[in-house]
Design an enzyme around this catalytic site. Structure first.
Site, PDB file in Angstrom:
ATOM      1  N   CYS A 101       0.859  -1.185   0.000  1.00  0.00           N
ATOM      2  CA  CYS A 101       0.000   0.000   0.000  1.00  0.00           C
ATOM      3  C   CYS A 101       0.896   1.237   0.000  1.00  0.00           C
ATOM      4  O   CYS A 101       2.053   1.157  -0.414  1.00  0.00           O
ATOM      5  CB  CYS A 101      -0.982  -0.018   1.179  1.00  0.00           C
ATOM      6  SG  CYS A 101      -0.216   0.001   2.815  1.00  0.00           S
ATOM      7  N   ARG A 106      -3.408  -0.669   5.374  1.00  0.00           N
ATOM      8  CA  ARG A 106      -3.985  -1.750   4.562  1.00  0.00           C
ATOM      9  C   ARG A 106      -3.078  -2.966   4.410  1.00  0.00           C
ATOM     10  O   ARG A 106      -3.493  -4.101   4.680  1.00  0.00           O
ATOM     11  CB  ARG A 106      -4.370  -1.217   3.163  1.00  0.00           C
ATOM     12  CG  ARG A 106      -5.518  -0.237   3.176  1.00  0.00           C
ATOM     13  CD  ARG A 106      -5.630   0.522   1.878  1.00  0.00           C
ATOM     14  NE  ARG A 106      -4.509   1.461   1.703  1.00  0.00           N
ATOM     15  CZ  ARG A 106      -4.318   2.220   0.640  1.00  0.00           C
ATOM     16  NH1 ARG A 106      -5.159   2.152  -0.373  1.00  0.00           N
ATOM     17  NH2 ARG A 106      -3.300   3.053   0.575  1.00  0.00           N
ATOM     18  N   ASP A 152      -8.181   3.822   0.946  1.00  0.00           N
ATOM     19  CA  ASP A 152      -7.256   4.224   2.004  1.00  0.00           C
ATOM     20  C   ASP A 152      -8.071   4.668   3.226  1.00  0.00           C
ATOM     21  O   ASP A 152      -8.810   5.643   3.156  1.00  0.00           O
ATOM     22  CB  ASP A 152      -6.414   5.393   1.463  1.00  0.00           C
ATOM     23  CG  ASP A 152      -5.401   5.879   2.464  1.00  0.00           C
ATOM     24  OD1 ASP A 152      -5.456   5.446   3.632  1.00  0.00           O
ATOM     25  OD2 ASP A 152      -4.561   6.700   2.080  1.00  0.00           O
TER      26      ASP A 152
HETATM   27  P1  4NP Z   1      -1.834   2.775   4.078  1.00  0.00           P
HETATM   28  O1  4NP Z   1      -2.531   4.098   4.659  1.00  0.00           O
HETATM   29  O2  4NP Z   1      -1.265   3.154   2.735  1.00  0.00           O
HETATM   30  O3  4NP Z   1      -2.974   1.816   3.965  1.00  0.00           O
HETATM   31  O4  4NP Z   1      -0.778   2.368   5.080  1.00  0.00           O
HETATM   32  C1  4NP Z   1      -1.894   5.324   4.795  1.00  0.00           C
HETATM   33  C2  4NP Z   1      -1.045   5.539   5.850  1.00  0.00           C
HETATM   34  C3  4NP Z   1      -0.462   6.772   6.013  1.00  0.00           C
HETATM   35  C4  4NP Z   1      -0.715   7.795   5.119  1.00  0.00           C
HETATM   36  C5  4NP Z   1      -1.558   7.572   4.054  1.00  0.00           C
HETATM   37  C6  4NP Z   1      -2.147   6.330   3.890  1.00  0.00           C
HETATM   38  N1  4NP Z   1      -0.141   9.076   5.324  1.00  0.00           N
HETATM   39  O5  4NP Z   1      -0.456   9.983   4.522  1.00  0.00           O
HETATM   40  O6  4NP Z   1       0.665   9.265   6.243  1.00  0.00           O
END
Ligand code: 4NP
Length: 148
Positions: A3, A9, A119
């Site tokens: 991800c 995720r 997300d």
């Molecule tokens: P992930 O979610 O890609 O599912 O781990 C996110 C975690 C952090 C951020 C964005 C999406 N962020 O902008 O810090």
């Protein structure tokens, strides 16, 4: 399992897929990573740890890392959570062979629909429940295909 941050995720996807391999008696190496580097070294988001725990899966020991081109050499299949991840993974691929390893994680569940795992980072707890269900169903579809 890839991800953006490797804290929401893909850690859930890693935990679910490891559990499914165990249940189905399959062997394999499962790992997760993020295409961005801002959360390197961190454990999964507490909301991800919670929803996994509610479903009997402990992901608290995971630690975020960045996806790198060496992962193409270590893994046969690479699953992206959304189109942006998919494009970013393919962008650093080293060959056409590498590109062929990359799939959207929900493609087996919803063929030809390019469906994404949304997300959940900026949303509430219900987003994580939805993500868990999507990933559970998506991983089950992948395991069924692998067993054929
Ligand atoms: P992930 O979610 O890609 O599912 O781990 C996110 C975690 C952090 C951020 C964005 C999406 N962020 O902008 O810090």
């Amino acid at each position: 399992m890839v991800c953006l941050g490797n804290i929401c995720r893909s850690p859930i996807a890693e935990g679910i897929m490891k559990e499914k391999l165990r249940i189905h008696g399959l062997k394999g190496t499962i790992d997760s990573a993020g295409t961005a580097s801002f959360h390197i070294g961190e454990p999964p988001d507490p909301r991800s740890i919670d929803i996994a725990k509610k479903n009997g899966i402990d992901i608290s020991g995971q630690m975020a890392r960045s996806f790198s081109d060496s992962d193409f050499g270590r893994f046969d299949l690479i699953f992206a959570m959304d189109k942006e991840n998919f494009d970013n993974i393919r962008r650093i691929s080293r060959s056409e062979e590498d590109k062929k390893k990359v799939y959207m994680i929900l493609d087996n569940l919803f063929p030809d629909q390019q469906k994404e795992v949304p997300d959940p980072y900026y949303g509430g707890k219900d987003g994580f429940e939805k993500v868990f269900k999507l990933l559970d169903d998506g991983c089950e579809a992948i395991v069924s295909k692998l067993k054929k």
